[in-house]
Motif scaffolding. Structure first.
Motif, PDB file in Angstrom:
ATOM      1  N   ALA A  93     -14.424   9.913  -8.893  1.00 49.17           N
ATOM      2  CA  ALA A  93     -15.044   9.873  -9.424  1.00 49.17           C
ATOM      3  C   ALA A  93     -14.226   9.271 -11.072  1.00 49.17           C
ATOM      4  O   ALA A  93     -13.192  10.204 -11.700  1.00 49.17           O
ATOM      5  CB  ALA A  93     -16.815  10.746 -10.113  1.00 49.17           C
ATOM      6  N   ILE A  94     -14.657   8.660 -12.256  1.00 49.45           N
ATOM      7  CA  ILE A  94     -14.617   8.672 -13.039  1.00 49.45           C
ATOM      8  C   ILE A  94     -15.522  10.267 -13.954  1.00 49.45           C
ATOM      9  O   ILE A  94     -15.928  10.280 -14.108  1.00 49.45           O
ATOM     10  CB  ILE A  94     -15.240   7.445 -14.076  1.00 49.45           C
ATOM     11  CG1 ILE A  94     -15.320   6.095 -13.215  1.00 49.45           C
ATOM     12  CG2 ILE A  94     -14.334   7.028 -15.169  1.00 49.45           C
ATOM     13  CD1 ILE A  94     -13.846   4.998 -12.518  1.00 49.45           C
ATOM     14  N   ALA A  95     -13.675  10.639 -14.527  1.00 46.87           N
ATOM     15  CA  ALA A  95     -13.530  11.559 -15.085  1.00 46.87           C
ATOM     16  C   ALA A  95     -13.272  11.424 -16.423  1.00 46.87           C
ATOM     17  O   ALA A  95     -11.958  11.113 -16.896  1.00 46.87           O
ATOM     18  CB  ALA A  95     -13.663  12.890 -14.312  1.00 46.87           C
ATOM     19  N   PRO A  96     -13.898  12.985 -16.854  1.00 49.49           N
ATOM     20  CA  PRO A  96     -12.715  13.269 -18.694  1.00 49.49           C
ATOM     21  C   PRO A  96     -11.381  13.514 -18.651  1.00 49.49           C
ATOM     22  O   PRO A  96     -10.719  13.296 -19.240  1.00 49.49           O
ATOM     23  CB  PRO A  96     -13.437  14.338 -19.372  1.00 49.49           C
ATOM     24  CG  PRO A  96     -14.651  14.011 -18.993  1.00 49.49           C
ATOM     25  CD  PRO A  96     -15.015  13.657 -17.052  1.00 49.49           C
ATOM     26  N   SER A  97     -10.874  13.823 -17.385  1.00 58.75           N
ATOM     27  CA  SER A  97      -9.803  14.182 -16.571  1.00 58.75           C
ATOM     28  C   SER A  97      -8.246  13.170 -17.077  1.00 58.75           C
ATOM     29  O   SER A  97      -8.074  13.284 -17.211  1.00 58.75           O
ATOM     30  CB  SER A  97      -9.666  15.410 -15.643  1.00 58.75           C
ATOM     31  OG  SER A  97      -9.786  13.643 -14.613  1.00 58.75           O
ATOM     32  N   ILE A  98      -8.976  11.740 -16.940  1.00 56.39           N
ATOM     33  CA  ILE A  98      -8.518  10.932 -16.700  1.00 56.39           C
ATOM     34  C   ILE A  98      -7.822  10.905 -17.529  1.00 56.39           C
ATOM     35  O   ILE A  98      -6.861   9.847 -17.920  1.00 56.39           O
ATOM     36  CB  ILE A  98      -9.149   9.460 -15.963  1.00 56.39           C
ATOM     37  CG1 ILE A  98      -9.397   9.271 -14.451  1.00 56.39           C
ATOM     38  CG2 ILE A  98      -8.258   8.326 -15.816  1.00 56.39           C
ATOM     39  CD1 ILE A  98     -10.577   8.594 -13.973  1.00 56.39           C
ATOM     40  N   SER A  99      -8.198  10.859 -19.335  1.00 55.00           N
ATOM     41  CA  SER A  99      -7.073  10.065 -20.506  1.00 55.00           C
ATOM     42  C   SER A  99      -6.375  11.227 -20.667  1.00 55.00           C
ATOM     43  O   SER A  99      -5.263  10.817 -21.382  1.00 55.00           O
ATOM     44  CB  SER A  99      -8.696   9.693 -21.285  1.00 55.00           C
ATOM     45  OG  SER A  99      -9.637  10.892 -21.735  1.00 55.00           O
ATOM     46  N   THR A 100      -6.907  12.455 -20.364  1.00 56.14           N
ATOM     47  CA  THR A 100      -6.047  13.402 -20.934  1.00 56.14           C
ATOM     48  C   THR A 100      -4.370  13.640 -19.924  1.00 56.14           C
ATOM     49  O   THR A 100      -3.610  13.230 -20.677  1.00 56.14           O
ATOM     50  CB  THR A 100      -6.294  15.115 -20.042  1.00 56.14           C
ATOM     51  OG1 THR A 100      -7.730  15.271 -20.788  1.00 56.14           O
ATOM     52  CG2 THR A 100      -5.427  15.718 -20.657  1.00 56.14           C
TER      53      THR A 100
END
Length: 208
Positions: A93-100
């Protein structure tokens, strides 16, 4: 090649998720898949000893496998996955990991299902969209989504069997992600010969 080019070339992403077993079993599963010709693979971080599996598969198979980490949810997950051999990340899903991952230049296959989620994933920097869970939607759903998102690479995941794989690809998916219909019980100590046979069937279907 880029993640998209890899997925388009392979058309099959194997998802390994082993529970409460020795890491060596999941590693043997990965090696059997690659021996049969499966090139793209995701090791889910929800697996038992997932980081060990990632590291050992990366060491054992090198450039024979396009190795990613799945269920990558946090910035710490991104760091751990990359430190242990993953070359791209996959989220449910959309997760904080993406921006990292995006900040580090790491390719992202982001989980989404609705048009709003697809747009959010793309705005976040995802390279491709993992349509999940897609089992109740059917192949036509990919065709419908391609109308507003014609250039988005979609990878349907969730209960995709051999027949469904052909349908999703025919309706515009760049690849399909397959866990239990391909893996069966192999990653939990099951029959590797049966796994090899399923791999051959899937590869025959997606390469038509």
């Amino acid at each position: 090649m880029s993640l998209i080019e890899d997925l388009a070339a392979d058309r099959l992403l194997a998802i390994i998720r082993g529970k409460d077993v020795e890491a060596s079993i999941a590693i043997a599963t990965a090696i059997a898949l690659v021996d049969e010709g499966v090139r793209s693979m995701e090791i889910s971080l929800s697996s038992a000893d997932a980081l060990t599996v990632l590291s050992e598969v990366s060491s054992a198979l090198g450039d024979r496998v396009r190795l990613g980490a799945g269920t990558v949810l946090t910035p710490a997950d991104v760091d751990a996955a990359l430190d242990n051999g993953a070359t791209y990340i996959v989220t449910p899903a959309i997760a904080p990991s993406i921006s990292t991952a995006v900040d580090r230049g790491v390719p992202v296959l982001c989980g989404a299902l609705t048009p709003t989620e697809v747009l959010t994933a793309l705005d976040a920097g995802a390279d491709a969209v993992k349509l999940f869970p897609v089992s109740s939607m059917g192949p036509r759903y990919v065709k419908d989504l391609r109308a507003p998102f014609p250039s988005t690479p979609f990878v349907p995941v969730g209960g995709v069997g051999v027949d469904e794989a052909e349908g999703f690809l025919a309706d515009g998916a760049v690849a399909v992600g397959v866990a239990s219909p391909l893996l069966g019980d192999a990653a939990n100590g099951g029959d590797l010969d049966a796994l090899r046979e399923r791999a051959r069937r899937f590869l025959s279907a997606v390469c038509r």
